[in-house]
Write a protein that holds these residues in place. Structure first.
Motif, PDB file in Angstrom:
ATOM      1  N   LYS A  33       0.642  -1.283  -0.127  1.00 56.10           N
ATOM      2  CA  LYS A  33       0.082   0.058   0.008  1.00 56.10           C
ATOM      3  C   LYS A  33       0.961   1.319  -0.065  1.00 56.10           C
ATOM      4  N   ILE A  34       2.015   1.158   0.380  1.00 55.30           N
ATOM      5  CA  ILE A  34       3.231   2.268   0.253  1.00 55.30           C
ATOM      6  C   ILE A  34       4.274   2.080  -0.487  1.00 55.30           C
ATOM      7  N   ALA A  83       8.817   7.621  10.772  1.00 59.51           N
ATOM      8  CA  ALA A  83       8.724   6.291  11.338  1.00 59.51           C
ATOM      9  C   ALA A  83       7.590   5.436  10.275  1.00 59.51           C
ATOM     10  N   GLU A  84       7.872   4.495   9.901  1.00 56.36           N
ATOM     11  CA  GLU A  84       6.667   3.628   8.956  1.00 56.36           C
ATOM     12  C   GLU A  84       5.210   3.186   9.689  1.00 56.36           C
ATOM     13  N   ASP A 112       0.947   9.873   3.361  1.00 52.30           N
ATOM     14  CA  ASP A 112       2.193   9.897   2.745  1.00 52.30           C
ATOM     15  C   ASP A 112       2.549   8.654   1.784  1.00 52.30           C
ATOM     16  N   GLU A 113       2.818   8.769   0.499  1.00 49.96           N
ATOM     17  CA  GLU A 113       2.968   7.755  -0.456  1.00 49.96           C
ATOM     18  C   GLU A 113       4.236   6.949   0.062  1.00 49.96           C
ATOM     19  N   ARG A 114       4.882   7.196   0.766  1.00 50.31           N
ATOM     20  CA  ARG A 114       6.130   6.544   1.251  1.00 50.31           C
ATOM     21  C   ARG A 114       5.874   5.957   2.597  1.00 50.31           C
ATOM     22  N   THR A 148       0.108  14.028  -1.291  1.00 50.43           N
ATOM     23  CA  THR A 148      -0.231  13.363  -0.222  1.00 50.43           C
ATOM     24  C   THR A 148       0.854  13.189   0.771  1.00 50.43           C
ATOM     25  N   THR A 149       1.146  14.203   1.621  1.00 49.26           N
ATOM     26  CA  THR A 149       2.071  14.450   2.398  1.00 49.26           C
ATOM     27  C   THR A 149       1.563  13.984   4.017  1.00 49.26           C
ATOM     28  N   ARG A 150       2.523  14.198   4.710  1.00 44.24           N
ATOM     29  CA  ARG A 150       2.211  13.636   6.360  1.00 44.24           C
ATOM     30  C   ARG A 150       1.345  14.462   6.909  1.00 44.24           C
ATOM     31  N   ASP A 151       0.420  13.763   8.077  1.00 45.94           N
ATOM     32  CA  ASP A 151      -0.198  14.470   8.708  1.00 45.94           C
ATOM     33  C   ASP A 151       0.351  15.349   9.704  1.00 45.94           C
TER      34      ASP A 151
END
Length: 325
Positions: A33-34, A83-84, A112-114, A148-151
């Protein structure tokens, strides 16, 4: 680097609040999914369980020592970036260095896409979580496509029974250019200003801590918005010396992208409250490159796909607070 802001008349109980960009703390398992394929045993990074465990141990040993020059005890709060998932937080807290300290954590998977997220690690002895939630950062790329960046992670809690609001950030990167992407970080700054205004609707003088990897220096427009429009104090504005001192290096230039800002409510000495004391970059020798043209810069885990086996491409930063008893 340290910059003390107060000389205390008497010895007081002190607490460290820190932030640390962990540099791509992925587990070795594939998540379709990432975009984490590179960080698997068969990926370009050859990210094995052994390498993963080695990084966890290095990071945990660093975390317990952040602020040790000013205070001998591990941090009460540590905001982190990159952190994943929940699994890596649990693995980090299960390391020998952290296992006996009774840390908890708050984490949400972000868009986040990563798949690299923010989180808050806290010592349960000193901090009690009352509420937490992620705030989605709605920004578009230049072409109008959603980034789609980090929250932004928000945690409301009690630090030694005093109410505190914590925002943990990892703002959009400068990959497409600092000037070209500035608007994204300005949007992030205004988002925090709005959230603080909402808090102020029910609290007269709230205790606010805004920390993170902002991908902007203290002098940048976005950080000045936090300073001026949210009335936050940024001690790292004084600590940053462009080109020579900071928390990370890019293109032989030192940046102070990692910062911790605090509300003016922390400048008091009322009983049962916390007072801001000092701020610093934790740039211990163990975290630095020892030789070569990058001597003195953060000793990172990878340079592109070449494994170095270091800690992170960022130094941790921290603030010290005194508890007025």
């Amino acid at each position: 680097m340290r910059f003390p802001f107060f000389k205390k008349k008497s010895k007081k109980q002190r607490y460290t609040v820190a932030f640390y960009n962990l540099e791509n703390l992925f587990d070795p398992e594939r998540n379709t999914k990432i975009l984490d394929k590179d960080y698997t045993p068969n990926g370009t990074k050859k990210w094995t369980v052994e390498r993963y465990q080695r990084k966890l141990n290095k990071l945990s040993k660093t975390i317990v020592k952040i602020g040790a020059e000013d205070h001998p005890y591990p941090p009460a709060l540590i905001g982190v970036a990159e952190a994943e998932n929940n699994s890596v937080f649990k693995a980090l807290l299960d390391t020998d260095a952290l296992d006996d300290l009774d840390y908890g954590f708050v984490h949400y998977d972000s868009p986040d896409e990563r798949g690299i997220d923010t989180g808050l690690i806290y010592r349960k002895k000193f901090f009690n979580v009352l509420h937490s939630e992620p705030f989605t950062l709605l920004v578009d790329n230049a072409g109008g496509v959603r980034d789609t960046t980090r929250d932004i992670l928000y945690v409301k809690g009690e630090l030694n029974k005093e109410l505190v609001h914590v925002f943990v950030n990892h703002w959009p990167s400068r990959r497409d250019g600092g000037v070209e992407t500035e608007y994204k970080r300005v949007i992030a700054a205004n988002e925090i200003v709005q959230k603080i205004e909402i808090i102020k609707e029910t609290e007269l003088d709230p205790n606010i801590i805004v920390m993170g990897d902002f991908n902007d220096d203290p002098s940048s427009k976005s950080m000045q918005i936090l300073k001026d429009d949210a009335s936050l104090f940024n001690p790292f504005e004084t600590l940053h010396i462009p080109h020579s001192k900071g928390s990370s290096v890019y293109g032989n230039k030192w940046n102070m992208f990692d910062q911790i800002l605090v509300s003016n409510s922390f400048f008091n000495y009322q009983k049962n409250t916390h007072s801001f004391d000092s701020a610093a970059v934790y740039d211990h020798t163990s975290l630095k490159e020892k030789k070569g043209k990058y001597k003195g810069s953060p000793y990172r885990t990878f340079v592109s796909d070449r494994y170095l086996g270091g800690y992170s491409d960022h130094f941790p930063v921290y603030t010290m607070f005194s508890f007025n008893s």
